[in-house]
Design a protein around this motif. Sequence first.
Motif, short mmCIF file in Angstrom:
data_model
loop_
_atom_site.label_atom_id
_atom_site.label_comp_id
_atom_site.label_asym_id
_atom_site.label_seq_id
_atom_site.Cartn_x
_atom_site.Cartn_y
_atom_site.Cartn_z
N LYS A 61 6.30 3.91 -1.37
CA LYS A 61 5.04 3.18 -1.29
C LYS A 61 4.83 2.49 -2.62
N CYS A 89 13.75 1.42 -1.77
CA CYS A 89 12.87 1.07 -0.66
C CYS A 89 13.33 1.64 0.68
N ILE A 90 14.52 2.23 0.78
CA ILE A 90 14.93 2.85 2.04
C ILE A 90 14.41 4.27 2.18
N CYS A 91 13.82 4.80 1.10
CA CYS A 91 13.26 6.14 1.13
C CYS A 91 12.04 6.17 2.06
N PRO A 92 11.93 7.18 2.92
CA PRO A 92 10.77 7.24 3.82
C PRO A 92 9.45 7.48 3.09
N PHE A 93 9.50 7.89 1.84
CA PHE A 93 8.28 8.13 1.06
C PHE A 93 7.92 6.93 0.17
N CYS A 140 7.83 1.86 -6.78
CA CYS A 140 7.34 3.01 -6.01
C CYS A 140 6.35 3.82 -6.84
#
Length: 70
Positions: free
Chosen positions: A32, A26-30, A7
């Motif tokens: 990338k 990777c489950i975080c909405p932010f 990320c």
Amino acid sequence: MPKKQNCFAYKKNGCKALRVKECEGCICPFFKTKGEYKRGKKEVKKRINSYDEPERSYLIDAYYGGKLKV
């Protein structure tokens, strides 16, 4: 499945984008990847440059504190 270390905001001492105790990965909405983050920044600059000077200045001042280089 992407790892939290992939990320753009992940640093050794935690997330630089959010104030959370533990990275959600990777489950975080932010979440990338660094590549996605760089492409997004290019798209933003392209979009801002498409506006006329008064509107461009307003957006840079309002959302980037006048510090975005376009």
